[in-house]
Design a protein around this motif. Structure first.
Motif, PDB file in Angstrom:
ATOM      1  N   UNK A 147       0.852  -1.193   0.000  1.00  0.00           N
ATOM      2  CA  UNK A 147       0.000   0.000   0.000  1.00  0.00           C
ATOM      3  C   UNK A 147       0.883   1.236   0.000  1.00  0.00           C
ATOM      4  N   UNK A 148       0.493   2.275  -0.735  1.00  0.00           N
ATOM      5  CA  UNK A 148       1.279   3.519  -0.726  1.00  0.00           C
ATOM      6  C   UNK A 148       1.027   4.314   0.546  1.00  0.00           C
ATOM      7  N   UNK A 149       1.998   5.123   0.941  1.00  0.00           N
ATOM      8  CA  UNK A 149       1.870   6.036   2.068  1.00  0.00           C
ATOM      9  C   UNK A 149       1.772   7.443   1.489  1.00  0.00           C
ATOM     10  N   UNK A 150       0.605   8.052   1.607  1.00  0.00           N
ATOM     11  CA  UNK A 150       0.344   9.361   1.023  1.00  0.00           C
ATOM     12  C   UNK A 150       0.408  10.419   2.124  1.00  0.00           C
ATOM     13  N   UNK A 151       1.177  11.485   1.877  1.00  0.00           N
ATOM     14  CA  UNK A 151       1.288  12.574   2.838  1.00  0.00           C
ATOM     15  C   UNK A 151       0.049  13.449   2.855  1.00  0.00           C
ATOM     16  N   UNK A 152       0.009  14.379   3.817  1.00  0.00           N
ATOM     17  CA  UNK A 152      -1.140  15.269   3.933  1.00  0.00           C
ATOM     18  C   UNK A 152      -1.298  16.187   2.724  1.00  0.00           C
ATOM     19  N   UNK A 153      -0.188  16.496   2.051  1.00  0.00           N
ATOM     20  CA  UNK A 153      -0.267  17.359   0.869  1.00  0.00           C
ATOM     21  C   UNK A 153      -0.495  16.574  -0.412  1.00  0.00           C
ATOM     22  N   UNK A 154      -0.751  15.276  -0.284  1.00  0.00           N
ATOM     23  CA  UNK A 154      -0.995  14.454  -1.462  1.00  0.00           C
ATOM     24  C   UNK A 154       0.257  13.874  -2.089  1.00  0.00           C
ATOM     25  N   UNK A 155       1.423  14.198  -1.542  1.00  0.00           N
ATOM     26  CA  UNK A 155       2.667  13.673  -2.103  1.00  0.00           C
ATOM     27  C   UNK A 155       2.900  12.250  -1.620  1.00  0.00           C
ATOM     28  N   UNK A 156       3.720  11.518  -2.368  1.00  0.00           N
ATOM     29  CA  UNK A 156       4.026  10.130  -2.037  1.00  0.00           C
ATOM     30  C   UNK A 156       5.152  10.094  -1.007  1.00  0.00           C
ATOM     31  N   UNK A 157       4.854   9.560   0.178  1.00  0.00           N
ATOM     32  CA  UNK A 157       5.842   9.505   1.255  1.00  0.00           C
ATOM     33  C   UNK A 157       6.571   8.173   1.306  1.00  0.00           C
ATOM     34  N   UNK A 158       6.047   7.151   0.643  1.00  0.00           N
ATOM     35  CA  UNK A 158       6.677   5.833   0.677  1.00  0.00           C
ATOM     36  C   UNK A 158       5.644   4.751   0.452  1.00  0.00           C
ATOM     37  N   UNK A 159       5.992   3.542   0.877  1.00  0.00           N
ATOM     38  CA  UNK A 159       5.084   2.398   0.736  1.00  0.00           C
ATOM     39  C   UNK A 159       5.313   1.457   1.903  1.00  0.00           C
TER      40      UNK A 159
END
Length: 655
Positions: free
Chosen positions: A416-428
């Motif tokens: 599963x992807x880890x999505x930041x509060x600003x919509x950017x990709x933070x990791x998985x």
């Protein structure tokens, strides 16, 4: 690196996208400026609406267009090789134009646009391409401003080294870009201060209005086209240092030129002498820059205070996260946006054989190596797929984990992807579990089910053999009929058992059960049999009873009902209702004679009522209509905890 990992394309953050958008916009505007200049030279645009073309001949305009195309190609990674080629061409082009001063006019402008294609106003007002210098002498023959040529050379070399992987060439590209911006700033500031650029222009090498706009866009576009390194990374960095730089940068760029202009005006207007104006300029610069620094320092303090609070909160969350991950029974691996491992929980360390201290920073495909269990080919890593597609993948099986010591473990995994509060990709995040014990249990269960099937089939075969032997020895017609009926009921049970065997005792298909029971009565020219209803998986506890019920109803229809003559019709339909309840309707039409209900039920009717009502907790409804028998069965597909009525005593059928 696996084949899957080499093809990963990570999505960009909003900041990177904004920087690339600006760089592409700047490149397009620069190309438009060059095209406007060319159009003005051939008379498409009236010159009175545009700045002077002195110093920007067609060849220089062509160089500006080429620079814009080079910046545009640099913003697309797949064609960045083209930007290096364009950068080299620009540098050689600038040197060639400078060579006109040493070797005379080479006729480049005349070759591009002949004199006869130029309006006479341009020839009289500016210069002829054939003459060596314009009306107002320029330092370079051919009418090209030396500032434009120098800027083209600087930008060409900077563009050539911009995408270099080594540190030194990349730094050189950044330095040359800053020199280009410094040249533009010198020209603009010198023009504002009234510096005479005709006599000895260096370092104030003259630029046209078109050149100033074009090269400001080119330089800033080239800087922002690589936001991950160099000047852009320092400005865009989300840290106190980045915040301080962003606040000081406007003051650094704007305050000294503005204060210098006021000091220059004071000296020109004889308000102060040169020494006094220098003192005023120095003191004013100190005061204004100190104010900028003070405001920047306050912002940095606030940012640092917020960062300290965030760090304390982060430490608490990290401890909570570590405790949570340690208590999870599955292996968990988290990565950054590039696919490098950030953390592993204890189960992941045990399964992969990689300690967290050694795995941290390594690519996920090195720590978590999975291959297909059958083909032995690498499997697309779910964490990389989550980074690439930004979607949660379901738990998949059929993969084999290769541990650090080359052991093989069957696993199920999902990402599963880890999505930041600003919509950017933070990791998985990757979740996986060892299914070795579950597979062993499944194998044992399969073996037990197979043994059970074998024993049940043997028991049914023995009972059927006994019934057949009794049937052969019986001489009484009544005894023979009872034995024949019992044999048919045993065959119905055998068919129901076969359905359970096909599904490994997970249930039986109702549609298949009805079709197998009524298949012998379907024939051309015979009674019409209509089966309607979506397939329903019957639980094992319902299978045998419903099979016997259908058999009794079919037997009765063959003897007395719709299946006893060719013009009869049998409709069997079912549907599921709320609370997971099955309603089955058996409706006969065209029966030769509808028997009158008797106070004493036959064996088949009692078997249906007791099996449906007592064993399954269902309900039955039987009506002898004029058109034929109508039976409605309501059966729960899940076991019920409600008390059931006591079974009625089954009486032997009347002779």
């Amino acid at each position: 690196m696996t084949a899957a990992s080499s093809k990963i394309v990570l999505p960009q953050s909003k900041t990177v996208q904004a920087c690339e958008t600006y760089a592409r916009f700047a490149a397009v505007v620069v190309c438009v400026i060059g095209e406007v200049v060319l159009a003005a030279w051939i008379g498409i645009f009236p010159e009175r609406f545009l700045p002077s073309l002195v110093g920007m001949p067609p060849v220089a305009a062509l160089g500006v267009i080429l620079a814009g195309l080079g910046l545009l190609s640099f913003t697309y990674r797949r064609i960045r090789f083209l930007s290096r080629t364009i950068g080299l061409v620009l540098a050689l082009f600038g040197l060639l134009m400078f060579g006109q001063g040493a070797f005379g006019d080479m006729g480049l402008n005349t070759f591009l646009i002949p004199d006869e294609a130029i309006p006479q106003a341009h020839l009289s007002h500016e210069f002829s391409f054939a003459q060596a210098a314009p009306a107002a002498p320029l330092p370079v023959p051919g009418g090209t401003s030396p500032g434009i040529l120098m800027a083209l050379i600087l930008f060409g070399v900077a563009l050539f080294y911009a995408d270099h992987h080594r540190v030194a060439p990349s730094v050189l590209s950044q330095v040359l870009t800053l020199v280009l911006l410094a040249q533009v700033l010198l020209v603009v500031t010198g023009a504002a201060y009234g510096v005479d650029m005709e006599g000895d222009p260096f370092p104030f090498m003259r630029l046209t209005v078109y050149g100033v706009i074009a090269f400001v866009l080119l330089a800033t576009g080239l800087i922002l086209a690589s936001p991950e390194r160099g000047i852009a990374s320092a400005i865009l960095e989300q840290s106190p240092a980045g915040e301080m730089l962003r606040r000081l940068l406007p003051g650094i760029l704007a305050v000294p030129p503005v204060l210098g202009w006021f000091a220059r005006e004071a000296e020109v207007n004889a308000l102060y002498d040169s020494a006094a104006t220098l003192v005023i300029f120095a003191v004013a610069s100190i005061v204004v820059l100190a104010l900028f620094a003070w405001t920047a320092l306050g912002a940095v303090r606030r940012a640092d205070s917020g960062r300290q609070v965030a760090l304390m909160d982060l430490r608490g969350q990290r401890e909570w996260l570590s405790t949570t991950l340690g208590s999870i029974g599955d292996g968990v691996i988290a990565t950054d946006p590039s696919g490098s491992v950030l953390l592993l929980n204890r189960v992941a360390e045990e399964l992969t054989g990689w300690p967290a201290s050694e795995a941290r920073g390594r690519p996920i495909w090195v720590v978590f190596r999975v291959v297909d269990e059958e083909t032995r080919k690498p499997v697309d890593d779910p964490a990389l797929r989550a980074l690439r597609e930004r979607e949660v993948s379901r738990m998949e099986s059929g993969a084999m984990l290769l541990t650090r010591d080359d052991r093989e473990l069957p696993v199920e995994h999902s990402g599963a992807p880890i999505i930041g509060q600003d919509g950017s990709l933070a990791g998985a995040v990757l979740v996986f579990r060892d299914v070795t014990e579950r597979r062993r249990a499944a194998q044992r269960q399969t073996m037990l089910v197979g043994e059970l099937n074998h024993r049940v089939k043997n028991a049914l075969a023995i009972v059927q053999s006994l019934v057949q032997a009794s049937l052969r020895q019986a001489k009484d017609p009544t005894t023979q009929a009872m034995a024949r009926t019992l044999a048919e009921r045993l065959r119905a049970l055998h068919r129901a058992h076969d359905l359970l065997l096909e599904s490994r005792w997970s249930g039986a298909s109702l549609k298949a059960m009805v079709e197998r029971e009524l298949e012998p009565y379907k024939r051309e020219g015979g009674p019409k049999v209509v089966i309607k209803g979506s397939d329903v998986l019957l639980p094992p506890q319902c299978t045998s009873i419903l099979a016997m019920t259908l058999h009794e109803l079919a037997t009765n229809a063959v003897k007395y009902g719709a299946l006893s003559q060719n013009d009869g019709q049998l409709n069997v339909a079912w549907k599921t209702q709320r609370r997971n309840r099955l309603v089955l309707v058996w409706e006969e039409k065209g029966a030769p004679m509808v028997p009158k209900p008797t106070a004493r039920k036959g064996f088949g009717t009692q078997l249906i009522d007791q099996g449906i009502r007592h064993n399954l907790g269902g309900e039955t409804k039987t009506e002898f209509r004029k058109s034929g028998l109508y039976v409605e069965l309501s059966v729960p597909l899940t076991p019920s905890n409600e008390p059931r009525a006591a079974p009625d005593t089954v009486h032997a059928p009347a002779a």
